[in-house]
Design an enzyme around this catalytic site. Structure first.
Site, short mmCIF file in Angstrom:
data_model
loop_
_atom_site.label_atom_id
_atom_site.label_comp_id
_atom_site.label_asym_id
_atom_site.label_seq_id
_atom_site.Cartn_x
_atom_site.Cartn_y
_atom_site.Cartn_z
N SER A 93 33.61 40.53 32.12
CA SER A 93 32.98 39.91 33.27
C SER A 93 33.69 38.60 33.62
O SER A 93 34.86 38.59 33.97
CB SER A 93 31.49 39.71 32.97
N ASP A 104 28.26 49.94 37.85
CA ASP A 104 28.31 48.53 37.51
C ASP A 104 27.99 47.69 38.74
O ASP A 104 28.77 47.66 39.69
CB ASP A 104 29.70 48.17 36.97
N HIS A 162 26.94 47.50 33.90
CA HIS A 162 27.56 46.27 33.39
C HIS A 162 27.01 45.93 32.01
O HIS A 162 27.74 45.50 31.12
CB HIS A 162 27.29 45.12 34.37
#
Length: 444
Positions: free
Chosen positions: A208, A381, A412
């Site tokens: 991320s 995601d 995610h």
């Protein structure tokens, strides 16, 4: 009708967030220590703490630090501290070898280092959350690598500075993603290479925001590209124009967010030991209904997962969120509002002119990222959507390939907690890495 519904969702989200932000921000409450609200808060914390402590037997890792977790899993541990060029003290956790291995003391065989950096408002616990045969940090160590886990400035392990006090000096929290890329990443990589006496990392793993700040660093410092054999980006959040979670409802209010931040003196947000966070942990632990609520909150942020352990809600809440700056949150919302782009932090016209020489914040030139890059992404995601990952793929200077997770429901959050993480992500990724060992004749 749909527009009206979205408007009210945005307003509700805005109100909720700003009602609770101050509860987890010590600098705001400190001038009003004796007010009734603070007294009620302290009373509730006093009542809740014994209840939380009784949960230690049920979920012990909820109450352990990441170094304690690593040791309890049977792995060796070293704790290191890095001082950045702007004075922040970052804590790195090292797993020098696997559970069944030993250190090479006197020989020419050496382990190559790998560096892992977590996402926003988190810690290196993200790499250790699952079972030992399903968590990337342990898997890499057991495959022979020298594993280094980074902690970005402002989280519970890197809440230190050579001269600033995070509890009293607002300047400590005057940073965004920019400073993490400008200072944290290069300082950490330099430190690891210096300690291990290696010229390159075998790999840099980012999850991320850990991807975003690497790219920021590599565009500014060409040497960063030469210091990694390969960069692996898991769920990369660079352009977030197609963000599809709770935060998109907050994005229209980023300017009021920043105004209130300045007016109320808010620097730090989402403290791990804040009142709201403790309440969340209690709710998630006390009942099945509470766990459902906690899971729903997580899914609003990380996306919905089909396979999930109910107890993981409470266990994760012991470590996440781990604190950070309000500017870091604002940077995410700014990126969403700016569309398909990857911009420096927007300080406003005057601030931008002072820092960048332009009214608007400049864009990072991703073609300057010449390190070999592999991106790992998933269809479900909400943070790193297919559209945004495609935008990133077209701009990186040396994209070697992508790995699309072979699961239509992978989100995610599944990069953290999926019981199929090793099978779907970690083991395929390890096949992309160089050998974990290097022979050096000058080893003493």
């Amino acid at each position: 009708m749909k527009g009206t519904s979205t408007f009210f969702q945005s307003v509700a989200s805005f109100v909720i967030v700003y009602c609770f932000l101050t509860l987890d921000t010590r600098t705001v409450l400190s001038p009003f220590v004796n007010n009734p609200f603070t007294q009620i808060k302290e009373l509730l914390q006093h009542i809740l703490q014994p209840r939380l402590e009784r949960c230690i037997i049920q979920e012990p890792e909820s109450f352990m630090t990441t170094p304690e977790i690593i040791v309890s899993r049977g792995y060796p541990l070293e704790i290191h501290h890095v001082v950045t060029n702007d004075g922040y003290i970052l804590e790195l956790h090292r797993i020098p070898f696997g559970r069944r291995d030993t250190r090479f003391e006197n020989g020419t065989l050496r382990r190559k280092p790998v560096f892992l950096l977590h996402g926003m408002m988190a810690t290196d616990h993200f790499w250790l959350f699952s079972s030992s045969n399903n968590s990337l940090a342990y898997i890499l160590a057991d495959h022979g690598f020298d594993v280094w886990l980074g902690n970005a400035r402002g989280n519970m392990y890197s809440r230190k500075h050579i001269s600033l006090d995070p509890n009293t000096d607002k300047e400590f929290w005057n940073y965004s993603w920019d400073e993490m890329g400008q200072y944290d990443v290069p300082s950490s990589i330099d430190y690891v290479l210096n300690v291990t006496r290696q010229e390159k990392l075998a790999a840099y793993f980012g999850y991320s925001l850990g991807c975003s700040v690497f790219f920021m660093s590599a565009t500014q410092y060409p040497r960063i590209n030469d210091q990694v054999e390969v960069m692996i980006g898991l769920g990369p959040t660079v352009s977030v124009a197609h963000l599809n979670n709770f935060f998109r409802f907050l994005a229209p209010f980023v300017k009021p967010y920043q105004f209130l931040q300045q007016w109320l003196g808010i620097g730090e947000v989402h403290r791990n030991d804040g009142f709201l966070h403790q309440m969340t942990r209690l709710i998630g632990e006390t009942s099945h209904f509470g766990a459902v609520i906690g899971r729903h909150v997580l899914f609003q942020i990380f996306g919905y997962s089909e396979i999930y352990n109910e107890n993981d809600v409470f266990r994760l809440a012991g470590h996440y969120p781990a604190g950070g700056s309000a500017n870091s949150m604002a940077h995410l919302l700014q990126n969403y509002n700016s569309g398909e782009s990857f911009l420096h932090f927007d300080h406003g016209p005057d601030g931008n002119m002072e820092r960048y020489g332009t009214v608007h914040p400049p864009e990072y030139n991703l073609t300057r990222v010449t390190a070999p890059v592999y991106l790992v992404h998933a269809d479900n995601d909400p943070f790193a959507t297919v559209e945004d990952v495609s935008w990133l793929m077209a701009r990186l200077g040396n994209l070697k390939g992508t790995l699309r997770v072979n699961s239509s429901s992978f989100s995610h959050g599944d990069f953290i907690w999926s019981p199929q993480l090793a099978e779907l992500v970690h083991l395929p990724v390890i096949d992309l890495l160089p050998s974990p060992f290097v022979y050096q004749q000058d080893y003493i």
